[in-house]
Scaffold this active site. Structure first.
Site, short mmCIF file in Angstrom:
data_model
loop_
_atom_site.label_atom_id
_atom_site.label_comp_id
_atom_site.label_asym_id
_atom_site.label_seq_id
_atom_site.Cartn_x
_atom_site.Cartn_y
_atom_site.Cartn_z
N LYS A 1 47.23 44.89 47.98
CA LYS A 1 48.57 44.47 47.54
C LYS A 1 48.79 43.00 47.88
O LYS A 1 49.57 42.32 47.20
CB LYS A 1 49.63 45.37 48.15
CG LYS A 1 49.71 45.37 49.67
CD LYS A 1 50.67 44.35 50.23
CE LYS A 1 50.62 44.34 51.74
NZ LYS A 1 51.55 43.36 52.34
N THR B 1 56.08 43.27 48.71
CA THR B 1 55.29 42.06 48.92
C THR B 1 55.31 41.14 47.71
O THR B 1 55.28 39.92 47.84
CB THR B 1 53.84 42.43 49.28
OG1 THR B 1 53.85 43.37 50.35
CG2 THR B 1 53.06 41.22 49.74
#
Length: 336
Positions: free
Chosen positions: A189, A246
């Protein structure tokens, strides 16, 4: 006897986790610098990494690693992946047998391509290894916003004990036995977040960014499953939840790196200007090695790797996807 926790690493997330644990059990935070340890003990702050926030008054800090680790019942590792093994080897000289080791690190080891729990198993065989992951932005947790996380370990008894230490009303902790899936998701990620940040820096629209995040989730899931992770993990907190936070948050270091790259700065300039480590930069190199090893195509990760390590630009990565550039979506452009 009450459980005692030692957290190794005085960065933003390590300090935040130590702050959380100290509300439940006696907790000591190891910091490399004497000045930081003194600041936490006397002022209950960490102004370098968490300016303006106050830490729990019961949290104790030290720059003496043996003092932090030798009496710990749980060892929490909050150091970047590039220094994880060396820090753990130092801890091995002081930690007692069978003490569980909990990783906070969302990255992969350079060279070996190992996940952090695999490093723990190599350096401290016999110690239960676990990972804490999820959509957890340190400053939001310190300010008291609700958040959720996952503790992944195959040992349910250990998982439940660790859950009791960190679970609170506004910080919900869940248990997942899929260590591989949780660690792969946490590492990849960060790479996708760099791609999402490039969209911001280039001025691409929300539609474009959403496409990149969604296709990034597909890449994360494909590699994670190929490595042995469970599909359901990637749609949960450790996968989609962490990816969204994120990629979208202004607090995300990896998204910030991508944004600066999109604005025309070089990767060297961006890293030199940062106070903290952005794991996605180094992880992108390891991810491409894993892509080759497992035979999984990762076009978005490949573009991020090209920008971070091969001299390509963010404009190259988004060719055909932003206004003012002719042509359709090429096979190797960022979104596919």
């Amino acid at each position: 006897m009450r459980i005692r926790v030692a957290v190794v690493g005085g960065g933003s997330w390590g300090t935040t986790v130590a702050h959380l644990a100290s509300q439940q059990v006696p907790t000591v935070l190891w910091a490399r610098r004497d000045e930081l340890a003194d600041e936490i003990n006397s002022k209950h702050t960490n102004e370098r990494y968490l300016p303006g926030f106050h830490l729990h008054p019961e949290l104790r800090a030290t720059a003496d690693l043996a003092d932090a680790v030798e009496r710990a019942d749980v060892l929490v590792m909050g150091v970047p992946s590039q220094g994880f093994r060396s820090a753990l080897e130092r801890c091995a000289q002081h930690v007692r047998a069978w003490v569980p080791v909990l990783s906070l690190t969302k990255g992969l080891e350079q060279g070996t391509r190992l996940r952090m729990t695999q490093v723990i198993n190599e350096v401290l065989p016999g110690h239960p290894a676990a990972v804490l992951t999820g959509p957890n932005l340190a400053k939001e947790i310190l300010v008291g916003d609700a958040a959720a996380a996952v503790i992944a370990t195959p040992d349910l008894i250990v998982a439940n004990q660790l859950q009791r230490i960190f679970h609170q009303n506004l910080f919900r902790v869940y248990v997942n036995p899929d260590v591989v899936g949780c660690e792969v998701a946490g590492a990849l990620k960060n790479v996708i977040a760099i791609a999402a940040g490039m969209a911001d820096g280039l001025g691409a629209g929300d539609n474009t960014k959403a496409a990149v995040i969604t296709r990034g989730l597909a890449e994360l899931s494909r590699l994670g499953e190929a490595m042995g992770g469970q599909f359901a993990t990637f749609s949960g907190l450790a996968g989609m939840g962490d990816l969204i936070a994120t990629c979208m948050s202004s607090q995300s270091r990896n998204r910030y790196v991508g944004e600066q790259l999109g604005r025309g700065h070089t990767i060297e300039e961006v890293i030199a200007d940062m106070n903290m480590v952005a794991e996605g930069v180094k992880t992108s190199k390891v991810v491409m090695e894993l892509s080759s090893e497992y035979g999984v195509e990762l076009p978005i990760c490949a573009e991020v790797h090209a920008v971070c390590h091969e001299g390509a630009t963010a404009q190259d990565a988004y060719r055909g996807l932003i206004r003012g550039q002719a042509g359709g979506v090429e096979h190797h452009s960022l979104a596919y």
